[in-house]
Design an enzyme around this catalytic site. Structure first.
Site, PDB file in Angstrom:
ATOM      1  CG  ASP A 106      14.912  25.436  55.383  1.00 46.26           C
ATOM      2  OD1 ASP A 106      13.992  25.843  54.654  1.00 46.26           O
ATOM      3  OD2 ASP A 106      15.804  26.182  55.821  1.00 46.26           O
ATOM      4  CD  GLN A 125      15.916  30.075  49.217  1.00 44.56           C
ATOM      5  OE1 GLN A 125      15.546  30.306  48.059  1.00 44.56           O
ATOM      6  NE2 GLN A 125      16.032  31.031  50.119  1.00 44.56           N
TER       7      GLN A 125
END
Lengths: 148, 406
Positions: B198, B201
């Site tokens: 993921d 960020q």
């Protein structure tokens, strides 16, 4: 906005209910128990209602939240105790109207302190905090009548 | 890198909020957009708007060229071997769900394991919970260390030969932890598992080289890296994507359509059913140009200095609880004793300072931290030390304001 405007949100009476929540704890004996959370922020409340013959005999709450959600729940328990379920639901409606910035008849609320929450209507992000306790109460009495 | 020149390129930052110059410290939720991105999207709709890959008219060709040009730009940005491995999605959530649906749900069996950990965002937990439920696979968590990091020892202990998928965030949106995804991917591969990262960020803040990291899937969102909302990317290795079924059927993704059966286009289009997010992709391309113009290394360096400065000032602040490891990305998640984060965020907002308050879409992590909510200040290339100073001043005022309460 300045800190003076903040004072319209954080009235002294709100901070007092936050610091010393009324009716915090557990109802003794049988009670309707409702858990409610505000999924956007993590606030959670457990409300317990003792209803006999359509009359709210006792109301207590526990939970974690901000000053607005805790003080509002505290004020609500004071306001609905001794009232009929119908009266309590009517108050909840009035409270929602107040959050929308509408003028409401404060006499129907049975507790002057609640007026202090009027300022929340000017902070849209915080309205859900103020209505959390009331939503729990609504859910409790609806679930109860559905069960009967 | 001249941060004051950079700030000039963000129209939204040139305003007062509640009578004070805006201090935007919520870039981990979504970043602001530079004028270059706003103008690129504007120009596309004013001059070139048309559907892509269909029709022969001039506008259609221009739109297609720009849309596929954006894909090539993304490929270069993450150093993917081929543009066929770059799938445009609505965002990170959709990208992870695509893998959970198309890969996990069709390939996992009872006894197989999916490995995640407690610092993950809901969007890198729930798709795996659901895939595990649907297939009978087991969901396992790599335990976190006390400071909110993953040790390679725990990683090695948790991943087994039964593990088929390992999903890890590149950077925690709450703790700021930067995970050793390259090393974790190596362990996953040793056990025959695939690794999804993921990157929501990660990609906005640091150079990402998917070949060097050797991860199988890397998902990220445009809106956290100066692009519009509604555009994101799933990078996936071709040999995996080739063996995956589409999750959305319809126009754009087909080769031949018969009455009772159809065939799909080749990669990446078989995963892009319907009219794609053309304006969003063009905005993302402009955002990449903007970020690369500044330089990803310069951005990371700037953010490191800011994070250090913020940590220095915030740890010195009386009554402050700070969550996460020492070594962190440019965000600080905290609580001020005696003040609920909502109340704190409202007081800061009255001072023109935007921070996030709540559970940050990471309820398991809040539980792990033993808090119901926290406040978070997150930084990006346009933030300055002045912003940190304003935050500290705001926190002092918050303390003063609520000080009488307790």
């Amino acid at each position: 906005m300045s800190f003076n405007n903040l004072d319209t949100l954080y009235r002294q009476v709100i901070l007092d209910h936050y610091k010393n929540p009324r009716n915090r704890g557990q109802v003794e004996g049988d009670a309707l128990t409702v858990d409610m959370n505000n999924p956007t922020c993590g606030d959670r409340i457990q409300l317990q209602l003792q209803v006999e013959d359509g009359l709210i005999q006792d109301a207590k709450f526990n939970g974690e939240g901000c000053s607005i959600s805790i003080s509002s729940a505290s004020m609500m328990t004071q306001a609905i105790k001794g009232k009929t379920v119908e009266q309590a639901l009517r108050m909840s409606e009035l409270f929602s109207d107040m959050m929308l910035g509408k003028e409401i008849d404060m006499d129907a609320m049975s507790l002057e302190d609640i007026e202090a929450l009027q300022g929340v209507s000017k902070f849209p992000a915080r309205i859900k905090c103020a209505t959390l306790g009331w939503k729990a109460m609504e859910k409790g009495v609806h679930d109860d009548s559905a069960a009967k | 890198m001249n941060v004051h020149e950079i700030r000039q390129q963000f129209p939204i930052l040139q305003q007062n909020v509640n009578g004070q110059p805006l201090v935007y410290l919520d870039s981990s939720a979504t970043s602001q957009k530079p004028i270059q991105v706003i103008e690129a999207v504007n120009a596309y709709y004013r001059e070139d708007n048309a559907n892509v890959h269909r029709g022969v008219h001039t506008l259609g060709s221009r739109a297609t060229e720009q849309y596929e040009g954006a894909r090539e730009k993304v490929r270069r940005f993450i150093n993917a071997p081929s543009a066929a491995e770059v799938i445009f999605t609505r965002g990170t959530t959709t990208a992870i769900n695509l893998v959970a649906t198309s890969y996990a749900r069709t390939k996992l069996e009872p006894g197989d394991e999916i490995v995640i950990n407690e610092m993950e965002h809901h969007s890198n937990i729930i798709p795996w919970q659901q895939a595990a439920k649907a297939t009978g696979a087991t969901l396992k968590y790599i335990p976190l260390q006390e400071d909110g990091t993953l040790s390679m020892e725990s990683v090695r202990e948790t991943i087994t030969d039964h593990t088929k998928i390992v999903a890890v965030t590149h950077v925690s949106n709450v703790l700021g932890t930067v995970n050793p995804v390259q090393e974790i991917a190596k362990v996953a591969h040793e056990h025959g598992a695939i690794m999804l990262v993921d990157g929501a960020q990660g990609a906005p803040h640091m150079r990402v080289d998917v070949q060097k990291l050797d991860v199988d899937f890397y998902a990220f969102s445009g809106h956290k890296m100066c692009a519009p909302t509604g555009i994101g990317v799933l990078y996936g290795k071709r040999e995996l994507l080739d063996n995956m079924e589409p999750v959305e059927y319809g126009g754009e993704m087909i080769d031949f359509v018969d009455l009772y059966d159809s065939t799909w286009k080749e990669l990446p289009w078989k995963f892009e059913g319907g009219t794609p997010i053309i304006g969003g992709a063009i905005g993302l391309a402009a955002a990449i140009d903007f970020l690369e113009d500044v330089g990803m290394d310069a951005i990371l360096d700037h953010e490191k200095k800011l994070a250090d400065y913020a940590m220095e000032r915030m740890t010195a602040f009386d009554g402050m609880d700070i969550y996460g490891p020492e070594e962190r990305a440019a965000l600080v998640t905290f609580n001020l004793k005696g003040v609920h984060p909502h109340d704190l965020a409202t007081v800061l907002d009255a001072e023109g300072i935007a921070v996030r308050a709540g559970h940050h879409c990471a309820q398991p992590l809040m539980k792990w931290l033993n808090v119901t909510a926290t406040a978070r200040a997150s930084f990006y290339l346009y933030n300055t030390e002045d912003d940190v100073d304003r935050l500290i001043d705001g926190l002092s005022k918050t303390k003063e304001y609520f000080g009488d309460v307790f």
